[in-house]
Scaffold this motif. Sequence first.
Motif, PDB file in Angstrom:
ATOM      1  N   SER A  68       0.831  -1.208   0.000  1.00  7.19           N
ATOM      2  CA  SER A  68       0.000   0.000   0.000  1.00  7.19           C
ATOM      3  C   SER A  68       0.865   1.259   0.000  1.00  7.19           C
ATOM      4  CB  SER A  68      -0.957  -0.003   1.193  1.00  7.19           C
ATOM      5  OG  SER A  68      -0.261   0.038   2.422  1.00  7.19           O
ATOM      6  N   ARG A  72       1.231   3.822  -3.269  1.00  4.70           N
ATOM      7  CA  ARG A  72       0.761   5.197  -3.088  1.00  4.70           C
ATOM      8  C   ARG A  72       1.889   6.209  -3.251  1.00  4.70           C
ATOM      9  NH1 ARG A  72      -1.804   6.015   2.580  1.00  4.70           N
ATOM     10  NH2 ARG A  72      -2.732   4.048   1.883  1.00  4.70           N
ATOM     11  N   PRO A  78      -3.141   5.275  -5.933  1.00  2.00           N
ATOM     12  CA  PRO A  78      -3.823   5.303  -4.634  1.00  2.00           C
ATOM     13  C   PRO A  78      -4.297   3.899  -4.219  1.00  2.00           C
ATOM     14  CG  PRO A  78      -4.616   7.070  -6.047  1.00  2.00           C
ATOM     15  CD  PRO A  78      -3.757   6.191  -6.915  1.00  2.00           C
ATOM     16  N   ALA A 160      -9.822   4.824  -4.580  1.00  2.00           N
ATOM     17  CA  ALA A 160      -8.613   3.989  -4.603  1.00  2.00           C
ATOM     18  C   ALA A 160      -8.552   3.261  -5.939  1.00  2.00           C
ATOM     19  CB  ALA A 160      -8.631   2.987  -3.454  1.00  2.00           C
TER      20      ALA A 160
END
Length: 302
Positions: A68, A72, A78, A160
């Motif tokens: 993650s 990102r 995202p 996301a």
Amino acid sequence: MSSEFRKTINTLIAREHLPPGYKTTVATTIVPLVEAIVALQKRQNRPVIVGIHGAQGTGKSTLALFLSKLLRWHWHCPAVSLSLDDFYLTRDEREHLARSVHPLLATRGVPGSHDLALGNRVLDQLLAARPGDITAIPSFDKATDDRVPEADWPVFEGPAKVILLEGWCLGATPQREPALINPVNALEANEDPEGLWRRYVNECLETGYRSFFHRLDWLVMLKAPSMECVLQWRRLQEQKLAQRYAGAPGLRIMSDNEVQRFVMHYQRVTEHCLRELPARADVLIPVGEDHIMEAPVWNTRN
């Protein structure tokens, strides 16, 4: 590798109390997986849900964290990370199941102890999110064995491109009836002699969990060498907790015998997954007895 990237890796390794050698795991396992996930999202041209399956102690939470952050911060993709553990039923709800179905359902973990309606609602919100939208992410406090009040849930802002969902039983399938007859350990033999608990868990996998797992676009499996390693790693986790939080008020550390009993709740589904899930997973990452992840193996048949 840029200096900013190295700084991120060093920060995460220090934060998670990982050995310096984890940098090799980042290079050989995590970065190729990041690149593959980015390629998947671009091919689909929509938000994708990537599941991470792994028995207790395989490192799935750590993997999800690194994925993650790198997605990102360094791939400008995202990403939000969810844990199936945070969708556990409340303690009151599990105690109701223990009274109405079987006493073993008071213990969180097995299929049947999660709030799948909540899980589906959060996934729907994330998939439909627009810039500026706020999605509250459920949180479960294992110290109190209960869900954190909703007012204290962390939030994810905006849409996301990648939704990471990690869980020990993610992607598990039900067993056939003959496989449920004989107990696999002392817990089943002594506390579920008629098989009511294991049949309830199996029925949950056949129904609500099947639909929930079907939402995954991709399934990554961290494959433990054996159930014996899972037990050993779970004991090690408890010992590390005791060392890290020594003297903390209210800290409850399980003894080796308590860990063994706890892991027995997971044994049947874990062993079934070790047998049949490698052939179905989109990505297989073997985990050695030394706890080190190997390079990803891509399943081109899926």
